[in-house]
Each structure stands twice: as C-alpha cells, then as structure tokens.
Design a protein around this motif. Structure first.
Motif, PDB file in Angstrom:
ATOM      1  N   ILE A 172      -4.313  59.925 -23.014  1.00  0.00           N
ATOM      2  CA  ILE A 172      -4.157  59.618 -21.593  1.00  0.00           C
ATOM      3  C   ILE A 172      -3.525  58.240 -21.444  1.00  0.00           C
ATOM      4  O   ILE A 172      -4.025  57.245 -21.990  1.00  0.00           O
ATOM      5  CB  ILE A 172      -5.523  59.666 -20.877  1.00  0.00           C
ATOM      6  N   MET A 173      -2.421  58.171 -20.698  1.00  0.00           N
ATOM      7  CA  MET A 173      -1.729  56.901 -20.485  1.00  0.00           C
ATOM      8  C   MET A 173      -2.487  56.041 -19.474  1.00  0.00           C
ATOM      9  O   MET A 173      -3.367  56.531 -18.774  1.00  0.00           O
ATOM     10  CB  MET A 173      -0.287  57.158 -20.048  1.00  0.00           C
ATOM     11  N   THR A 174      -2.124  54.759 -19.415  1.00  0.00           N
ATOM     12  CA  THR A 174      -2.934  53.839 -18.633  1.00  0.00           C
ATOM     13  C   THR A 174      -2.370  53.517 -17.254  1.00  0.00           C
ATOM     14  O   THR A 174      -1.167  53.577 -17.026  1.00  0.00           O
ATOM     15  CB  THR A 174      -3.094  52.481 -19.356  1.00  0.00           C
ATOM     16  N   ALA A 175      -3.293  53.130 -16.379  1.00  0.00           N
ATOM     17  CA  ALA A 175      -2.957  52.296 -15.230  1.00  0.00           C
ATOM     18  C   ALA A 175      -3.115  50.879 -15.749  1.00  0.00           C
ATOM     19  O   ALA A 175      -4.069  50.586 -16.475  1.00  0.00           O
ATOM     20  CB  ALA A 175      -3.922  52.560 -14.081  1.00  0.00           C
ATOM     21  N   SER A 176      -2.186  49.988 -15.421  1.00  0.00           N
ATOM     22  CA  SER A 176      -2.170  48.668 -16.059  1.00  0.00           C
ATOM     23  C   SER A 176      -2.165  47.553 -15.029  1.00  0.00           C
ATOM     24  O   SER A 176      -1.431  47.610 -14.042  1.00  0.00           O
ATOM     25  CB  SER A 176      -0.930  48.546 -16.957  1.00  0.00           C
ATOM     26  N   ALA A 177      -2.967  46.530 -15.292  1.00  0.00           N
ATOM     27  CA  ALA A 177      -3.057  45.383 -14.387  1.00  0.00           C
ATOM     28  C   ALA A 177      -1.863  44.456 -14.589  1.00  0.00           C
ATOM     29  O   ALA A 177      -1.457  44.191 -15.725  1.00  0.00           O
ATOM     30  CB  ALA A 177      -4.353  44.624 -14.663  1.00  0.00           C
ATOM     31  N   ILE A 178      -1.296  43.972 -13.477  1.00  0.00           N
ATOM     32  CA  ILE A 178      -0.208  42.997 -13.543  1.00  0.00           C
ATOM     33  C   ILE A 178      -0.380  41.989 -12.405  1.00  0.00           C
ATOM     34  O   ILE A 178      -0.725  42.374 -11.282  1.00  0.00           O
ATOM     35  CB  ILE A 178       1.185  43.670 -13.482  1.00  0.00           C
ATOM     36  N   GLY A 179      -0.173  40.728 -12.694  1.00  0.00           N
ATOM     37  CA  GLY A 179      -0.302  39.699 -11.662  1.00  0.00           C
ATOM     38  C   GLY A 179       0.728  39.882 -10.568  1.00  0.00           C
ATOM     39  O   GLY A 179       1.908  40.115 -10.854  1.00  0.00           O
ATOM     40  N   ASP A 180       0.294  39.775  -9.301  1.00  0.00           N
ATOM     41  CA  ASP A 180       1.258  39.992  -8.207  1.00  0.00           C
ATOM     42  C   ASP A 180       2.312  38.888  -8.152  1.00  0.00           C
ATOM     43  O   ASP A 180       3.388  39.073  -7.571  1.00  0.00           O
ATOM     44  CB  ASP A 180       0.546  40.147  -6.858  1.00  0.00           C
ATOM     45  N   ASN A 181       2.042  37.752  -8.812  1.00  0.00           N
ATOM     46  CA  ASN A 181       3.042  36.675  -8.878  1.00  0.00           C
ATOM     47  C   ASN A 181       4.251  37.070  -9.721  1.00  0.00           C
ATOM     48  O   ASN A 181       5.327  36.474  -9.594  1.00  0.00           O
ATOM     49  CB  ASN A 181       2.406  35.412  -9.477  1.00  0.00           C
ATOM     50  N   LEU A 182       4.088  38.081 -10.560  1.00  0.00           N
ATOM     51  CA  LEU A 182       5.169  38.508 -11.459  1.00  0.00           C
ATOM     52  C   LEU A 182       6.090  39.531 -10.814  1.00  0.00           C
ATOM     53  O   LEU A 182       7.151  39.836 -11.358  1.00  0.00           O
ATOM     54  CB  LEU A 182       4.583  39.086 -12.746  1.00  0.00           C
ATOM     55  N   VAL A 183       5.679  40.086  -9.699  1.00  0.00           N
ATOM     56  CA  VAL A 183       6.471  41.156  -9.073  1.00  0.00           C
ATOM     57  C   VAL A 183       6.750  40.844  -7.605  1.00  0.00           C
ATOM     58  O   VAL A 183       6.656  41.710  -6.739  1.00  0.00           O
ATOM     59  CB  VAL A 183       5.774  42.540  -9.229  1.00  0.00           C
ATOM     60  N   LYS A 239       4.946  49.633  -9.632  1.00  0.00           N
ATOM     61  CA  LYS A 239       4.045  50.650  -9.071  1.00  0.00           C
ATOM     62  C   LYS A 239       4.495  52.071  -9.420  1.00  0.00           C
ATOM     63  O   LYS A 239       3.686  53.002  -9.442  1.00  0.00           O
ATOM     64  CB  LYS A 239       3.940  50.473  -7.553  1.00  0.00           C
ATOM     65  N   LEU A 240       5.788  52.237  -9.692  1.00  0.00           N
ATOM     66  CA  LEU A 240       6.282  53.533 -10.179  1.00  0.00           C
ATOM     67  C   LEU A 240       5.852  53.777 -11.621  1.00  0.00           C
ATOM     68  O   LEU A 240       5.897  54.898 -12.116  1.00  0.00           O
ATOM     69  CB  LEU A 240       7.811  53.576 -10.116  1.00  0.00           C
ATOM     70  N   ASN A 241       5.447  52.694 -12.288  1.00  0.00           N
ATOM     71  CA  ASN A 241       5.051  52.792 -13.697  1.00  0.00           C
ATOM     72  C   ASN A 241       3.537  52.641 -13.853  1.00  0.00           C
ATOM     73  O   ASN A 241       3.042  52.281 -14.908  1.00  0.00           O
ATOM     74  CB  ASN A 241       5.784  51.713 -14.515  1.00  0.00           C
ATOM     75  N   ARG A 242       2.833  52.915 -12.760  1.00  0.00           N
ATOM     76  CA  ARG A 242       1.369  52.934 -12.720  1.00  0.00           C
ATOM     77  C   ARG A 242       0.751  51.555 -12.995  1.00  0.00           C
ATOM     78  O   ARG A 242      -0.260  51.433 -13.689  1.00  0.00           O
ATOM     79  CB  ARG A 242       0.802  53.987 -13.682  1.00  0.00           C
ATOM     80  N   ASN A 243       1.378  50.508 -12.459  1.00  0.00           N
ATOM     81  CA  ASN A 243       0.775  49.176 -12.494  1.00  0.00           C
ATOM     82  C   ASN A 243       0.048  48.915 -11.183  1.00  0.00           C
ATOM     83  O   ASN A 243       0.565  49.236 -10.112  1.00  0.00           O
ATOM     84  CB  ASN A 243       1.859  48.104 -12.670  1.00  0.00           C
ATOM     85  N   PHE A 244      -1.130  48.326 -11.269  1.00  0.00           N
ATOM     86  CA  PHE A 244      -1.824  47.875 -10.060  1.00  0.00           C
ATOM     87  C   PHE A 244      -1.879  46.345 -10.078  1.00  0.00           C
ATOM     88  O   PHE A 244      -1.765  45.716 -11.135  1.00  0.00           O
ATOM     89  CB  PHE A 244      -3.218  48.495  -9.933  1.00  0.00           C
ATOM     90  N   LEU A 245      -2.016  45.755  -8.895  1.00  0.00           N
ATOM     91  CA  LEU A 245      -1.802  44.322  -8.749  1.00  0.00           C
ATOM     92  C   LEU A 245      -3.093  43.508  -8.835  1.00  0.00           C
ATOM     93  O   LEU A 245      -4.094  43.828  -8.188  1.00  0.00           O
ATOM     94  CB  LEU A 245      -1.129  44.020  -7.401  1.00  0.00           C
ATOM     95  N   VAL A 246      -3.023  42.449  -9.647  1.00  0.00           N
ATOM     96  CA  VAL A 246      -4.075  41.432  -9.672  1.00  0.00           C
ATOM     97  C   VAL A 246      -3.603  40.328  -8.730  1.00  0.00           C
ATOM     98  O   VAL A 246      -2.548  39.732  -8.947  1.00  0.00           O
ATOM     99  CB  VAL A 246      -4.279  40.866 -11.089  1.00  0.00           C
ATOM    100  N   GLN A 247      -4.366  40.082  -7.687  1.00  0.00           N
ATOM    101  CA  GLN A 247      -3.933  39.118  -6.673  1.00  0.00           C
ATOM    102  C   GLN A 247      -4.219  37.688  -7.144  1.00  0.00           C
ATOM    103  O   GLN A 247      -5.335  37.353  -7.525  1.00  0.00           O
ATOM    104  CB  GLN A 247      -4.648  39.407  -5.348  1.00  0.00           C
TER     105      GLN A 247
END
Length: 377
Positions: free
Chosen positions: A117-128, A138-146
C-alpha cells in the motif's frame, strides 16, 4: 466543509479537474519533457484527460518520473526489509529525512513495485507555496503540515493532523509517511523529535499511549544516499548555527533545493524497512509509567532501527578518515573513491576554510559515528 480540507490531498473525483488546471503550466511541460523525452506535448496532454484518480496519476506519470530521476542522477536504488511487510496492511512509515521530495518518492516507488500500500505523505506547506507545486503535491497524495503558526494555532493544527493520520491508517487503510523530525537532518545526525510522536498521540482518545501506538504499526525507514545532492546547500545554515547567527532562507531557496535534490548526482541509494515496532512497546509499558518517558523510549526505538539499518556507503568511511586524519576504514573504500570524494569537497566548499571543511565531513561521517555509538550501548 471537512475539518481536514485545509491539509488533505485531493479526492479522486477532484483529480481530473485539478490536473487539467496545471496541465499547460511551463513547469509541467518541463517535468513531462524530463519524464518522457522526445514525446510530443499533445500526447501527454491527451493522456491527462483520462486520469481520474491519484492511482492513475501515480502509475502512469509519477512512477516514470521517479525512474527517470534514478536513471539520470544515480547508480541505482537497492532495498531490504520490505519483503517482511504485508501487502494488505497499512503502516506508518517514519524515516530519516535527507531530501525534500525524493525520500517519500523513492519509498512510494518501492511500495508500488512491491505491491504494498502506497503512502499519504506529509509535506510542509512552506515548500508548496507556488500553485503548481501545491496542486502537484496533492495529486501525489501529499497532505500539508502547516508551518509558521502561533503557539495556539499550532496545537489546533497538530490535533487536526493527528486525527487525519489516524483516519487514513484506520479507516481508509492508507499507509502514511512522515519524517522523524521537522525539516531535513543537515548534519547527518538522525534523531526522532519527541514532538512528532506527541502529535501522533493526540488522536489516541481513550486508549493508552502504548495501546494506541501498537495500532499505528510503525515501520522505521532508513534512507541512505551515497552522495547528498544538496550537501553544499545545507552548509550556510550549519555555518550560521556555528556562528550563533539567525539563519534566514533565501526567496527561492526551498525550490532550488528541491531541484538540486532531484537532478543532483546521488550515486547509490539504499532504503531499508525496519521491523514493525510492536512487542517492544509492551516492554515499555511494563517498565515505564510516565507518558513523556514512554515517548522518549519510543523515539529511541525508532532511532536505533534507523541508525543500525542505515547503509554505510564508502563516502561515510572516507569522510570519517579525512575528518580524523586517519586510515582506520581504508579497507572500506578504494583510492579512486577517496579522490572523487575529495574532488567533490573541493568543488562544493572552500577547502581552505577549516570550519566549512569540518561541517562538510561531519555531514557524511555522522551516520557512521552514530552507528558506532549505538553498537557500544
């Protein structure tokens, strides 16, 4: 509105419209030209029209892009430990963090090719902050760390993220990737921040801390690059810390770091999946009552797994010997490998500056130093 709308990735029914919204962006064209060299723009624009889920996008485009990155900027990716994981189980992957985009992209390629099973991955919102990067993430299943919130808002944001991760793992059977710390380890020292574990624990509800952490099925991931393509970019922050100065990022620093990480030479890469942290949690429950100390012990378990399973490439041994003016590990590398590393050092920093040289060598040597320390305990 869902309480997760500010951080969540796209639902499948949103994918086609969102992809179309960035299809003609110049950055998309550059990405597709890199992924499918020689293919006419109209070909992939037509293919985009048939993409209706994140799975479609990842299988038909992202996986090809990551394979191209490996082909053009590395000497190959090897793995270990993934064969012990169950194909129908969702896991919480907690990894050391070296590269903004590649760490999770490489993991997901491995999961895809292993049938896991592939992941949902955390990414800092400052990077996007750029719209293109935000939509692509978000098309690549990243959710945002504020990031950059007040203390009060941080607490609310952490609670929301904890509940979101809990929902993904337990209701959607979706694996999740998070880094063991906020930001990348720039000095080669991989250590789990207790705050990350505190955030995860916020969704525990009526369960005890240990009971809840058993349900997360934590798998520590050790990511090791032979060459860090962003090594020289990490130096200004390390030197600022050395001088006890505040470090302020440049305007396009994060974006340039992302590009350097993707395109820069990495040589060999290894990913190891550690054992699921499970029975060790029972031992913690039996011997430690204090919740903070339990979190410390869990962080130590993750650190031990990541450090012990970290692949030590010749560059780590070379850096150690150069830093300590010794030939203790000369048997672990060739003279050619040593000269290539010295040439890299001389090209990427000012070798006449002893402080820069010390920090550059430590960045590469510290995984070995930490492994030696772990073995002494």
């Amino acid at each position: 509105m869902s309480k997760f709308d500010e951080i969540r990735y796209f639902h499948d029914h949103e994918v086609n419209e969102r992809l179309q919204s960035i299809a003609r962006d110049p950055m998309m064209k550059a990405l597709m030209n890199f992924t499918f060299p020689g293919v006419e723009e109209q070909v992939w624009l037509e293919q985009f029209k048939e993409v209706y889920s994140i799975s479609d996008f990842q299988h038909q485009f992202v996986a090809y892009a990551v394979r191209q990155i490996l082909a053009k900027s590395s000497e190959g990716l090897t793995t270990s430990g993934f064969d012990k994981l169950d194909k129908n189980t969702s896991y919480l992957y907690i990894s050391n963090h070296r590269d903004i985009v590649l760490d999770t992209s490489l993991l997901n390629l491995v999961l895809l090719e292993s049938g896991l099973i592939m992941t949902a991955s955390a990414i800092g919102d400052n990077l996007v902050k750029r719209n293109f990067l935000n939509v692509l993430a978000k098309l690549n299943r990243n959710f945002l760390v504020q990031r950059g919130l007040s203390i009060r808002d941080q607490l609310t944001s952490s609670q929301t993220m904890s509940e979101y991760i809990d929902m993904l793992l337990h209701e959607e059977n979706r694996s999740v990737w998070i880094a063991q710390r906020e930001g990348r380890a720039k000095d080669g020292n991989d250590a789990t921040q207790q705050g990350v574990l505190k955030m995860l624990a916020m969704a525990a509800g009526d369960q005890s801390l240990i009971e809840y952490f058993k349900t997360l099925k934590i798998v520590p991931i050790s990511i090791s690059y032979e060459y860090d393509p962003t090594d020289s970019l990490k130096m200004p922050q390390l030197l600022a810390q050395h001088r006890d100065e505040a470090y302020i990022k440049g305007k396009n620093e994060d974006f340039n770091t992302i590009l350097s990480g993707i395109l820069g030479q990495k040589k060999r890469i290894h990913l190891h999946a550690g054992d699921v942290i499970d029975t060790e949690l029972d031992e913690i429950a039996a011997t430690i009552d204090n919740k903070n100390k339990q979190l410390q012990a869990i962080a130590q378990l993750i650190d031990t797994s990541i450090i012990q399973n970290y692949k030590l490439w010749p560059t780590k041994y070379i850096a150690y010997d150069l830093k300590n003016n010794t030939d203790t590990y000369a048997s672990q590398y060739t003279e050619q490998e040593k000269q290539l590393f010295i040439r890299r050092l001389e090209m990427r920093i000012d070798p006449a500056d002893p402080v820069s040289k010390e920090y550059f060598l430590a960045m590469y040597a510290n995984p070995l130093v930490n492994k030696l320390k772990a073995e002494e305990k």
